[in-house]
Scaffold this motif. Structure first.
Motif, mmCIF file in Angstrom:
data_model
loop_
_atom_site.group_PDB
_atom_site.id
_atom_site.type_symbol
_atom_site.label_atom_id
_atom_site.label_comp_id
_atom_site.label_asym_id
_atom_site.label_seq_id
_atom_site.Cartn_x
_atom_site.Cartn_y
_atom_site.Cartn_z
ATOM 1 N N THR A 31 0.839 -1.198 0.000
ATOM 2 C CA THR A 31 0.000 0.000 0.000
ATOM 3 C C THR A 31 0.874 1.248 0.000
ATOM 4 O O THR A 31 1.823 1.348 0.780
ATOM 5 C CB THR A 31 -0.928 0.019 1.226
ATOM 6 O OG1 THR A 31 -1.650 -1.212 1.285
ATOM 7 C CG2 THR A 31 -1.933 1.162 1.129
ATOM 8 N N TYR A 33 0.708 5.646 -0.266
ATOM 9 C CA TYR A 33 -0.124 6.833 -0.092
ATOM 10 C C TYR A 33 0.647 8.073 -0.525
ATOM 11 O O TYR A 33 1.847 8.182 -0.278
ATOM 12 C CB TYR A 33 -0.506 7.033 1.374
ATOM 13 C CG TYR A 33 -1.029 5.825 2.110
ATOM 14 C CD1 TYR A 33 -0.164 4.843 2.574
ATOM 15 C CD2 TYR A 33 -2.387 5.686 2.377
ATOM 16 C CE1 TYR A 33 -0.633 3.749 3.272
ATOM 17 C CE2 TYR A 33 -2.871 4.587 3.087
ATOM 18 C CZ TYR A 33 -1.981 3.618 3.531
ATOM 19 O OH TYR A 33 -2.456 2.538 4.225
ATOM 20 N N ARG A 48 -4.472 6.737 -2.630
ATOM 21 C CA ARG A 48 -3.961 5.495 -2.028
ATOM 22 C C ARG A 48 -3.943 4.399 -3.072
ATOM 23 O O ARG A 48 -4.916 4.220 -3.806
ATOM 24 C CB ARG A 48 -4.832 5.080 -0.847
ATOM 25 C CG ARG A 48 -4.535 3.687 -0.308
ATOM 26 C CD ARG A 48 -5.201 3.464 1.035
ATOM 27 N NE ARG A 48 -6.647 3.455 0.960
ATOM 28 C CZ ARG A 48 -7.397 2.337 0.927
ATOM 29 N NH1 ARG A 48 -6.801 1.162 0.935
ATOM 30 N NH2 ARG A 48 -8.710 2.418 0.908
ATOM 31 N N GLU A 50 -3.297 0.233 -3.759
ATOM 32 C CA GLU A 50 -3.107 -1.143 -3.320
ATOM 33 C C GLU A 50 -2.433 -1.843 -4.498
ATOM 34 O O GLU A 50 -3.051 -2.054 -5.543
ATOM 35 C CB GLU A 50 -4.435 -1.819 -2.991
ATOM 36 C CG GLU A 50 -5.180 -1.202 -1.835
ATOM 37 C CD GLU A 50 -4.567 -1.544 -0.490
ATOM 38 O OE1 GLU A 50 -3.694 -2.423 -0.422
ATOM 39 O OE2 GLU A 50 -4.966 -0.916 0.512
ATOM 40 N N SER A 94 4.054 4.428 3.020
ATOM 41 C CA SER A 94 3.733 3.068 2.613
ATOM 42 C C SER A 94 3.412 2.219 3.834
ATOM 43 O O SER A 94 3.792 2.557 4.962
ATOM 44 C CB SER A 94 4.880 2.442 1.813
ATOM 45 O OG SER A 94 6.004 2.159 2.645
ATOM 46 N N GLY A 97 -0.050 -3.300 4.415
ATOM 47 C CA GLY A 97 -1.364 -3.514 3.861
ATOM 48 C C GLY A 97 -2.011 -4.808 4.302
ATOM 49 O O GLY A 97 -1.335 -5.771 4.636
ATOM 50 N N ALA B 101 -6.330 -0.482 5.437
ATOM 51 C CA ALA B 101 -5.180 0.321 5.049
ATOM 52 C C ALA B 101 -5.645 1.697 4.610
ATOM 53 O O ALA B 101 -5.051 2.303 3.736
ATOM 54 C CB ALA B 101 -4.411 -0.362 3.925
#
Lengths: 115, 116
Positions: A31, A33, A48, A50, A94, A97, B101
């Motif tokens: 993940t 950001y 964000r 994934e 990061s 996740g 998340a």
């Protein structure tokens, strides 16, 4: 273990010029950001990812901002054209996740000045 | 949408003393996570402490501890034996439990000054 890497650390451009920021997350972090931090404020989420999929880009001004995360690792955030109000610090973070108590690790940020 | 409020723009404390930074938040969720981050002039956001809302016990990390009052939606940070290296901006942050998340919602920060 290396942390989140961002470059450049500083960027000064004229308004209406394009600019790009690069982020390399912690190895193995799925993940990623991008946050925007205005002077005297807390960071605000822009987008964000994934892996390579943008799962939350609701706060990204899509008329001039774009982002990509090819191959689910490095990411680039672009502004075209830049405006005076875009002067701020752009932070990348990061996380591993998929875990409820996930922690976000931040890079040092890029300080953008638009003249 | 969640909001995080830090009502103290600036705090000052003598070295070796104790200081408490305030944070309140607003959410309709029952399960969430709260964080305190430190940002020195280098701009690197560093995690100080984390609290899971479902845990009643207050989190502690060495000289840093929190007072988590879920009903009051309050999450204050106490720094004991303040050191010069503690000088920085401190941000309180909220994250919901929805996606595992999700992005963080930050307050505006408190500038902590340590007087030698």
């Amino acid at each position: 273990e290396a942390g989140v890497v961002q470059s450049p650390r500083y960027k000064i451009i004229e308004k209406k010029q394009p600019v790009a920021f690069w982020c390399n997350p912690i190895s193995g972090h799925n993940t990623l950001y991008w946050y925007l931090q205005n002077l005297g404020q807390g960071p605000e989420l822009l987008i964000r990812y994934e892996n390579e999929e943008a799962v939350d880009d609701s706060q990204l001004p899509k008329d001039r901002f774009s982002a990509e995360r090819l191959k689910g690792v490095d990411s680039t955030l672009k502004i075209q054209p830049a405006e005076l109000g875009d002067s701020a610090v752009y932070l990348c973070a990061s996380s591993a996740g998929g875990v409820r108590t996930d922690t976000q690790y931040f890079g040092p940020g890029t300080r953008l000045t638009v003249l | 949408a969640q909001t995080v409020t830090q009502s103290q723009p600036e705090m000052s404390v003598q070295e070796a003393e104790t200081v408490t930074l305030s944070c309140t938040y607003d959410t309709s969720e029952s399960d969430y996570y709260l964080f305190w981050y430190k940002q020195p002039p280098s701009r690197q956001m560093i995690l100080v402490i984390r609290q899971e809302a479902y845990k009643q016990q207050n989190a502690t990390e060495n000289r840093f501890s929190v007072n988590f009052q879920k009903a009051a939606k309050s999450f204050s940070l106490k720094i004991s034996d303040s050191q010069l290296g503690d000088a920085a901006m401190y941000f309180c942050a909220f994250r919901g439990s929805g996606g595992g998340a999700d992005g963080l919602t930050f307050g505006k920060g408190t500038h902590l000054i340590i007087q030698p």
